[in-house]
Design a protein around this motif. Structure first.
Motif, PDB file in Angstrom:
ATOM      1  N   MET A   1       5.012 -60.147 -50.012  1.00  0.00           N
ATOM      2  CA  MET A   1       5.106 -58.867 -49.258  1.00  0.00           C
ATOM      3  C   MET A   1       6.346 -58.029 -49.699  1.00  0.00           C
ATOM      4  SD  MET A   1       5.529 -59.665 -45.090  1.00  0.00           S
ATOM      5  CE  MET A   1       4.297 -60.747 -44.528  1.00  0.00           C
ATOM      6  N   THR A   2       6.090 -56.820 -49.721  1.00  0.00           N
ATOM      7  CA  THR A   2       7.316 -55.989 -49.974  1.00  0.00           C
ATOM      8  C   THR A   2       8.450 -55.820 -49.164  1.00  0.00           C
ATOM      9  OG1 THR A   2       6.356 -53.986 -49.139  1.00  0.00           O
ATOM     10  CG2 THR A   2       5.514 -54.787 -51.545  1.00  0.00           C
ATOM     11  N   GLY A   3       9.466 -55.461 -49.620  1.00  0.00           N
ATOM     12  CA  GLY A   3      10.683 -55.061 -48.487  1.00  0.00           C
ATOM     13  C   GLY A   3      10.288 -54.274 -47.416  1.00  0.00           C
ATOM     14  N   THR A   4       9.636 -53.142 -47.853  1.00  0.00           N
ATOM     15  CA  THR A   4       9.448 -52.138 -46.753  1.00  0.00           C
ATOM     16  C   THR A   4       8.308 -52.716 -45.786  1.00  0.00           C
ATOM     17  OG1 THR A   4       9.354 -50.617 -48.819  1.00  0.00           O
ATOM     18  CG2 THR A   4       8.360 -49.869 -46.605  1.00  0.00           C
ATOM     19  N   THR A   5       7.261 -53.263 -46.303  1.00  0.00           N
ATOM     20  CA  THR A   5       6.571 -53.998 -45.217  1.00  0.00           C
ATOM     21  C   THR A   5       7.207 -55.029 -44.231  1.00  0.00           C
ATOM     22  OG1 THR A   5       4.693 -54.178 -47.059  1.00  0.00           O
ATOM     23  CG2 THR A   5       4.361 -55.310 -44.971  1.00  0.00           C
ATOM     24  N   MET A   6       8.190 -55.830 -44.744  1.00  0.00           N
ATOM     25  CA  MET A   6       9.089 -56.549 -43.860  1.00  0.00           C
ATOM     26  C   MET A   6       9.980 -55.771 -43.067  1.00  0.00           C
ATOM     27  SD  MET A   6      10.144 -59.616 -46.491  1.00  0.00           S
ATOM     28  CE  MET A   6      11.024 -60.434 -45.577  1.00  0.00           C
TER      29      MET A   6
END
Length: 80
Positions: A1-6
């Protein structure tokens, strides 16, 4: 999971819980209003029942007076 998705997921979860909390508060306010309305309706129903009981007693008293033989006798005398 990327930071933006989180970050997006955290925002959606926060907003979702906020919306659910507001809905729950509205539900509680509605239940409170309903309870108050029901209590006032119960009081009105009780008052109406008492009024009906009083009227039934009055009608019974009037029936007793009208069916009394002395009342009929007075009415016949007044007709003469």
């Amino acid at each position: 999971m990327t930071g933006t998705t989180m970050v997006v997921l955290i925002v959606f979860i926060s907003v979702g819980f906020g919306v659910m909390y507001d809905m729950y508060k509205k539900h509680l306010e509605f239940k409170e209003k309903t309870l108050k309305h029901n209590l006032s309706s119960d009081a009105q129903a009780q008052e109406l029942q008492q009024t009906i009981t009083d009227l039934k007693r009055r009608v019974a008293a009037l029936e007793t007076i009208v069916t009394d033989k002395n009342y009929s006798l007075k009415d016949e005398i007044n007709r003469l």
